[in-house]
Structures are given as structure tokens and as C-alpha cells.
Design a protein around this motif. Structure first.
Motif: not given
Length: 282
Positions: A37-43, A192-199
């Protein structure tokens, strides 16, 4: 809620996939061999066999995945390609004996060994060629040498493996690179999380395709030099302490880099400095 991404657990795409996430500012904590898991992004990251990733994404076990285009086309699952990622580039080629003359018509009735029967069959159908496909996994290039086939269809990066097995590239039927795929069943929060990642991904990719350039220009040559540097909007021009000279800052596409540098020199630019860009937001 976390977005679940599947990446190759080992192999040619694994290290580059993790590096890309790191360049996006996403840390991946130490986890099991299968999940982190990522501690600084919801991934949440799943480490899987590349051949399995399209199926896991289709089944919503993973929401998105990084996988080669060749695997996407071969597995033909119900997933959407969102973005080409620019690494893991290779080509799927037909190869024949080094001393053989090649033509598509010569494939008629031949035996072709491959790990990509779906893509190969599609090519043969489009060309109205009837051939016998032998599906094997691994070491496809040895098939002609042991009498299993007269030709092969396999991934090629440099071509050295083909040469060492007495083969030559005959035709490329697919160019491939790593892509980001998604499933069809993402809810609003995960979208919404996916859009942040794509950005973030696009900012990193855009930066790699461009260079930041600084140069000194005589003022009477400014118009000519600026015409060579369109930049993102227009170049930045700053007066230098030396009378009659300005500093010009801009961004150029890496594909045009050497051609533009030569033209700038001929136009009178001096002290040209080229700097890599870490992130680029358009």
C-alpha cells in the motif's frame, strides 16, 4: 477507500512501473510479495503475472493495471486502455531462417510457433493466409531449429536472440509499450482517485518529452530566435545586465531538440543551457 492497481511482479515492466509511481510522488511501503500500500496516496498495489493482469482488471479484483499492449491485445479482455506510458517498448515480429527469402505468400501452409496465437491469427486472417499455429510458451526462437515450425512470431527488442538462433526479422505485426488499463466498474470515489493519478502520470510523461532551454540572444536577433521557440505559450525574455542582450527561456519538444539547437546557433544564440524537466503541468 483505495484504488487497486496491478503491476507485473517481475520482468521487464516491474521496475519501470514502480519507478513511474515514485516519480508521481507515490511511495510504496514494504508489504507482502503479493500486495503493498501507499502511505501518502490512496493506492494499493498488487504484484501479479503480466498475463493475468487484464483478467484481474476485468473481474474488478484490481481497478487498474500496468501491462504491455501485446498482452492487452492477446488476452482480449473487457478493459479500457487509458494511457500509453512510454516504457517497455518492443515489437511483435515474424521471423524466418536467416537465409530464407520472405514474403507473406510464403507463409501459406507453413507452421508458425508463437506465444501470441490470437494476435497472429488476426494478422493471418487480415492477409488471407492459412497457416498452422503452434502455441508454445518461452523459448519460441528455438522452434525452427528443432523442426517444430518454419517460422516464429515473437517479441523482439534488439533482435540479438533471433540472430543467435539463425533467424532474422521478416515483418513487424505489432508495436507495443506499457499501458495503463482500467476496468468498467469503478465507483465515483475510485474514479476521482484515478483522475488524480492520471493528472500526475501525464505531468511526468509530458516532462520527459520536453526540455527547458535558456540562452543569451542579441536583441537585434530576438524576433528570429523567438520564432524558433514557441514554448508552452511564448518564450520568456529578460534583459541582461550587458546592454543589447537578453536571456530567453522556453520549452522545446525533445523530438525537435537537435534541429532547433542548430537553428538557434545559426541565428546568433549563445550560452545555450538545456535542463531536464521533472514535472510539467499544462
Amino acid at each position: 477507500m483505495k484504488l487497486k492497481i496491478a503491476i507485473q511482479k517481475s520482468g521487464r515492466l516491474s521496475e519501470d512501473s514502480l519507478r513511474l509511481l515514485k516519480e508521481c510522488g507515490i511511495e510504496i511501503s514494504n508489504g507482502s510479495k503479493l500486495k503493498s500500500t501507499s502511505p501518502n496516496f490512496p493506492l494499493e498495489v498488487f504484484f501479479l503475472r503480466d498475463d493475468d493482469i487484464p483478467q484481474y482488471v476485468e473481474d474488478s479484483v484490481a481497478d487498474i493495471g500496468i501491462v504491455g499492449e501485446n498482452v492487452v491485445f492477446e488476452k482480449n479482455k473487457d478493459v479500457q486502455v487509458l494511457e500509453q506510458l512510454g516504457f517497455g517498448k518492443c515489437r511483435l515480429c515474424l521471423a524466418v531462417g536467416r537465409n530464407e527469402e520472405y514474403s507473406r505468400a510464403a507463409l501459406q501452409g507453413k507452421r508458425i510457433a508463437t506465444s501470441y496465437p490470437v494476435i497472429l491469427q488476426g494478422f493471418l486472417d487480415r492477409e488471407n493466409i492459412t497457416a498452422e499455429i503452434h502455441e508454445i510458451s518461452g523459448s519460441v526462437e528455438i522452434a525452427p531449429g528443432i523442426g517444430l515450425a518454419e517460422a516464429i512470431c515473437d517479441l523482439v527488442s534488439t533482435g540479438s536472440t533471433l540472430l543467435s538462433n539463425g533467424l532474422k526479422e521478416a515483418e513487424t505485426i505489432l508495436h507495443s509499450q506499457a499501458v495503463l488499463i482500467r476496468g468498467k466498474q469503478l465507483n465515483t470515489e475510485k474514479n476521482a482517485i484515478l483522475e488524480q493519478l492520471l493528472f500526475r502520470l501525464r505531468a511526468v510523461r509530458q516532462a520527459k518529452n520536453n526540455k527547458y532551454i535558456l540562452l543569451n540572444a542579441p536583441n537585434h536577433k530576438l524576433d528570429q530566435i523567438i520564432s524558433l521557440l514557441p514554448g508552452m505559450k511564448s518564450p520568456t525574455v529578460l534583459a541582461l545586465a550587458t546592454s543589447g542582450w537578453s536571456s530567453v527561456h522556453s520549452v522545446i519538444d525533445e523530438n525537435d531538440f537537435w534541429n532547433i539547437i542548430q537553428q538557434l546557433k545559426e541565428a546568433g544564440a549563445q550560452g545555450i543551457l538545456v535542463v531536464p524537466i521533472e514535472k510539467m503541468i499544462l
